[in-house]
Design an enzyme around this catalytic site. Structure first.
Site, PDB file in Angstrom:
ATOM      1  N   LYS A   1       7.790 -15.940   1.163  1.00 16.32           N
ATOM      2  CA  LYS A   1       6.874 -14.947   1.718  1.00 16.32           C
ATOM      3  C   LYS A   1       6.883 -13.694   0.848  1.00 16.32           C
ATOM      4  O   LYS A   1       7.758 -13.518  -0.016  1.00 16.32           O
ATOM      5  CB  LYS A   1       7.276 -14.607   3.154  1.00 16.32           C
ATOM      6  CG  LYS A   1       8.652 -13.960   3.275  1.00 16.32           C
ATOM      7  CD  LYS A   1       8.990 -13.660   4.722  1.00 16.32           C
ATOM      8  CE  LYS A   1      10.365 -13.001   4.834  1.00 16.32           C
ATOM      9  NZ  LYS A   1      10.692 -12.603   6.210  1.00 16.32           N
TER      10      LYS A   1
ATOM     11  N   TYR B   1      12.166  17.724 -10.832  1.00 18.94           N
ATOM     12  CA  TYR B   1      11.529  18.440  -9.728  1.00 18.94           C
ATOM     13  C   TYR B   1      12.559  18.894  -8.708  1.00 18.94           C
ATOM     14  O   TYR B   1      13.481  18.156  -8.350  1.00 18.94           O
ATOM     15  CB  TYR B   1      10.515  17.537  -9.022  1.00 18.94           C
ATOM     16  CG  TYR B   1       9.268  17.278  -9.819  1.00 18.94           C
ATOM     17  CD1 TYR B   1       8.393  18.309 -10.141  1.00 18.94           C
ATOM     18  CD2 TYR B   1       8.948  15.989 -10.236  1.00 18.94           C
ATOM     19  CE1 TYR B   1       7.235  18.068 -10.870  1.00 18.94           C
ATOM     20  CE2 TYR B   1       7.791  15.730 -10.959  1.00 18.94           C
ATOM     21  CZ  TYR B   1       6.939  16.778 -11.270  1.00 18.94           C
ATOM     22  OH  TYR B   1       5.798  16.532 -11.980  1.00 18.94           O
TER      23      TYR B   1
END
EC number: 5.1.1.1
Length: 367
Positions: A35, A256
């Protein structure tokens, strides 16, 4: 030249991990769960390596069609069953086995016109509280299915909520056994964690096990056990290159938000990989990484297209040096995806499935 990042899928590792599943449950059959695009690996890439499985289990009808197009003629199981009545036509045409977990799916079968009876897996909710009939309603659901000419064989299945943890499976097993004690049909209970931790118990391994994450080189009960403990091999490597370096002074910050501050002079490397490639954005400073096969750490916040790494103790590292974000370095050193995911506060499944479409993927047939 293209951006220096790629993912490798290691075929021999997939085959090895499937063999480990078989060894854990020698007299049971094994579903290879593919899956979610084979946990991000790609069904077409893993098919040959996993075709020794007894069947493939998945969710999506398009993926089932893909397996048939690849030449698979054995069992395919839809783990969530059909989503609307017309899906049953494709189940008939492709000879798909499918899960039945609610009354609506039985209603659709009762109205379905077919000359080919369906093989179904009737699912019990034994405590997971996702899909499945509650134990008190399970026998009535079985009786309805058994009376339908559209249904051939009925197998019985459930899914453990705590096979990977301390609560274990005893309570769920008792619920399942009490509700199914005199019902005929094959049983399927085990996911990867139950296969590895409880597969020695014949009642638990039953007739079919559903091997998922273990096939892809992730320990289902990490950090209690790692892949070395279970003798599993990484099947996906995410590999990039250094595209720059910086020399920092004490007090300099990185990235950042200035989340990392150098405590002393140090050298860092800039890697051509970021969260837009599927690397976990929340991976903190200290998350392990390999540079030229040597373990070091992330420093600073993960950016969209770049991460920064500590090059202390790596005087040879320079622009172009190999960086292994997870998986197997060219040197043979291994960084399990579980360690990276755990540092980022998640599980190995997530970064596997999150591998971005922009990352080139190469099948390593020899590794």
């Amino acid at each position: 030249m293209p951006r220096p990042i790629e993912a490798l899928i290691h075929a021999e590792a997939l085959t090895h991990n499937l063999a480990r599943a078989r060894a854990a449950v020698p007299d049971a059959r094994v579903w290879a769960v593919v899956k979610a695009h084979a946990y991000g690996h790609g069904i077409a890439r893993v098919f040959e390596a996993l075709r020794a499985a007894d069947g493939f289990a998945l969710l999506d009808l398009a993926e089932a069609q893909q397996l048939r197009d690849l030449g698979w003629r054995g069992p395919i199981l839809l783990l969530e069953g059909v989503f609307e009545p017309r899906d049953l036509e494709l189940c008939s045409r492709l000879n798909l086995w499918h899960t039945v977990h609610c009354e609506a799916q039985i209603d659709w079968l009762a109205m379905h016109k077919t000359h080919q009876p369906h093989r179904v897996f009737l699912k019990m909710n034994s405590g997971m509280n996702r899909l499945g009939f509650r134990p008190a309603a399970f026998r009535a659901a079985w009786t309805r299915l058994h009376a339908l000419p559209q249904v051939d064989e009925i197998s019985l299945m459930s899914h453990f909520s705590d096979a990977d943890g301390g609560r274990g499976i005893a309570a769920a097993m008792q619920v399942f056994d009490d509700a199914t004690r005199d019902l005929p049909g094959e049983r399927s209970l085990c996911n990867s964690a139950a296969t590895l931790r409880h597969g020695a118990d014949a009642a638990v391994r039953a007739d079919w096990v559903r091997a998922g994450i273990m096939l892809y080189g992730s320990a289902p009960d990490f950090p209690s056990h790692d892949i070395a403990h279970w003798d599993l091999q990484p099947t996906m490597t995410l590999r990039a290159r250094l595209i720059g370096t910086q020399d920092l002074q004490a007090g300099d910050t990185v990235g950042y938000g200035s989340r990392f501050t150098a405590e002393a002079p140090m050298r860092i490397g800039v890697v051509a990989c970021g969260y837009a490639d599927g690397y976990p954005r929340h991976a903190p400073s200290g998350t392990p990484v390999l540079v030229d096969g040597v373990r070091t750490r992330l420093v600073g916040r993960v950016s969209m297209d770049m991460v920064t790494v500590d090059l202390g103790g790596l005087p040879q590292a320079a622009r172009g040096s190999e960086v292994t974000l997870w998986g197997r370095a060219s040197s043979g050193a291994v960084l399990p995806i579980d360690e990276v995911a755990h540092a980022a506060g998640t599980v190995g499944y997530e970064p596997m499935c999150a591998l971005a479409a922009r990352v080139p993927v190469r099948l390593d047939a020899a590794g």
